[in-house]
Design an enzyme around this catalytic site. Sequence first.
Site, PDB file in Angstrom:
ATOM      1  N   LYS A 213       0.840  -1.198   0.000  1.00  0.00           N
ATOM      2  CA  LYS A 213       0.000   0.000   0.000  1.00  0.00           C
ATOM      3  C   LYS A 213       0.873   1.246   0.000  1.00  0.00           C
ATOM      4  O   LYS A 213       1.865   1.326   0.721  1.00  0.00           O
ATOM      5  CB  LYS A 213      -0.914  -0.021   1.229  1.00  0.00           C
ATOM      6  CG  LYS A 213      -1.952   1.104   1.279  1.00  0.00           C
ATOM      7  CD  LYS A 213      -2.839   0.943   2.511  1.00  0.00           C
ATOM      8  CE  LYS A 213      -3.890   2.043   2.599  1.00  0.00           C
ATOM      9  NZ  LYS A 213      -4.733   1.904   3.807  1.00  0.00           N
TER      10      LYS A 213
ATOM     11  N   SER B 118      -9.596   2.154   2.938  1.00  0.00           N
ATOM     12  CA  SER B 118      -8.785   2.904   1.997  1.00  0.00           C
ATOM     13  C   SER B 118      -7.837   2.042   1.182  1.00  0.00           C
ATOM     14  O   SER B 118      -7.281   2.476   0.185  1.00  0.00           O
ATOM     15  CB  SER B 118      -7.967   3.952   2.758  1.00  0.00           C
ATOM     16  OG  SER B 118      -7.070   3.321   3.666  1.00  0.00           O
TER      17      SER B 118
ATOM     18  N   SER C 234      -9.606  -0.297   7.202  1.00  0.00           N
ATOM     19  CA  SER C 234      -9.085  -0.178   5.834  1.00  0.00           C
ATOM     20  C   SER C 234      -8.340  -1.395   5.315  1.00  0.00           C
ATOM     21  O   SER C 234      -7.926  -1.404   4.157  1.00  0.00           O
ATOM     22  CB  SER C 234      -8.173   1.050   5.727  1.00  0.00           C
ATOM     23  OG  SER C 234      -8.919   2.227   5.881  1.00  0.00           O
TER      24      SER C 234
END
Length: 491
Positions: A80, A155, A179
Amino acid sequence: MTDLTRLTAAEIAGLVAAGETSAVEVTQAHLDRIAAVDERVHAFLHVDSEGALAAARGVDERRAAGEDLGPLAGVPVAVKDVLTTKGVPTTVGSKILEGWRPPYDSTIVERLRAAGTVMLGKTNMDEFAMGSSTEYSAYGPTRNPWDLDRIPGGSGGGSAAALAAYEAPLSIGSDTGGSIRQPGAVTGTVGAKPTYGGTSRYGLVAFSSSLDTPGPCARNVLDAALLHQAIGGHDPRDSTSIPAPVPDVVGAAKLGASGDLTGVKLGVVTEFTGEGAEPGVMAAFRESVEALAKLGAEIVEVSCPHFQYALPAYYLIAPSECSSNLARFDGVRFGLRVGDDGNRSLEEVMSLTREAGFGPEVKRRIMVGTYALSSGYYDAYYGQAQKVRTLITRDFTAAFERVDALISPTTPFVAFPIGSRTADPYQMYLADLFTIPTNLYGGPAISVPCGLSEGLPVGFQIMAPTMADDRMYRVAAALESTVGTFTPPAL
């Protein structure tokens, strides 16, 4: 010939260690897959082909030299874009850091490299990890491989979508209010939030410092546990890091895979089984609870009365910490700088930079947080939210005196269509309704696929006491052993 992109991380590592395939072959297969499908999925913001192949060659050279390889050596991983990577762009999904190449690796990335994994690149995310759909990325939305017109969660939607699209067998996410788990739920993958402090935040670009937790994402529970084992543990560079060894999450996952939960007591959270969830989600959840009972688990109802206040408390605490953390992005020290033509004051340059560099959701949360922390309102808002956080922690403590773990759906609904909720922030925030309490408490939680509703994945959440991460892996692996894994339609 075996499609290397369809293998589990454990299978890939085994083949590499045995010399039946090479890390380079595995890496190239995944790079080819990314080239074939990512234009449609948009899971990646940056693909580091050169760096990945160089790392893979290093693994092959070590194996040829007779070195003992770790349990994940040669396995590709996607990271990420909230974690710093030396020399590799780290944007946090924001224009304000577009093109920034950090001079150092985060602890998580350091440990990935030490484990012999091969970093493929950086995955798309909601800007500064603020969002529940990956639609708030400054670089465009990621799409759900189950249905390209739907969101992959947020997210960390890029990390979850990369798994579901078979672009990577492993990925790293970060979980502030859900997330990791919420994207896992809506993409039919596994996402685990470790105990807060069980994984290092050093090099994690901060959103909400008392909540942010990096963690593993995978297509099955054992792979998630192997990745958790590799990245977890104490880090002296992180003041919130817990000075204790990682619980035996791998052993727990293997134990759970036997399908025996005799002696395990699970609490169904009463507040998460009433109004608010789609009927198909609740049906899949109830079927999974029955499956766990058949494996020997004792199921009881547990009330956590203050969980209903978690959402408003979170949306005061997290924006307040975000307001403080994002003050560093001022157009002076690093990142984007707008309007510095010699005729404007520092305040004007800062204002223009933040106006151009931050997206709508980040601006919204900065404004909410700044207001909540302002003179005359601190006690009324932020202070009260912290009191609620204490009450939620007490609910967890009381519950874990009665049961070994708590269970609930991961999300109230399946993946929704792209663009359907961006006009109403509250409806977007509801995606994290069931995941937020664990972040406020600090304990571990995992989402594992448990079925389909209207042809889309449903996630099952297991929450455990702090530093009892192994418990959630055992239950998750047991559930997986009876319901199986889920494969999206071919892209």
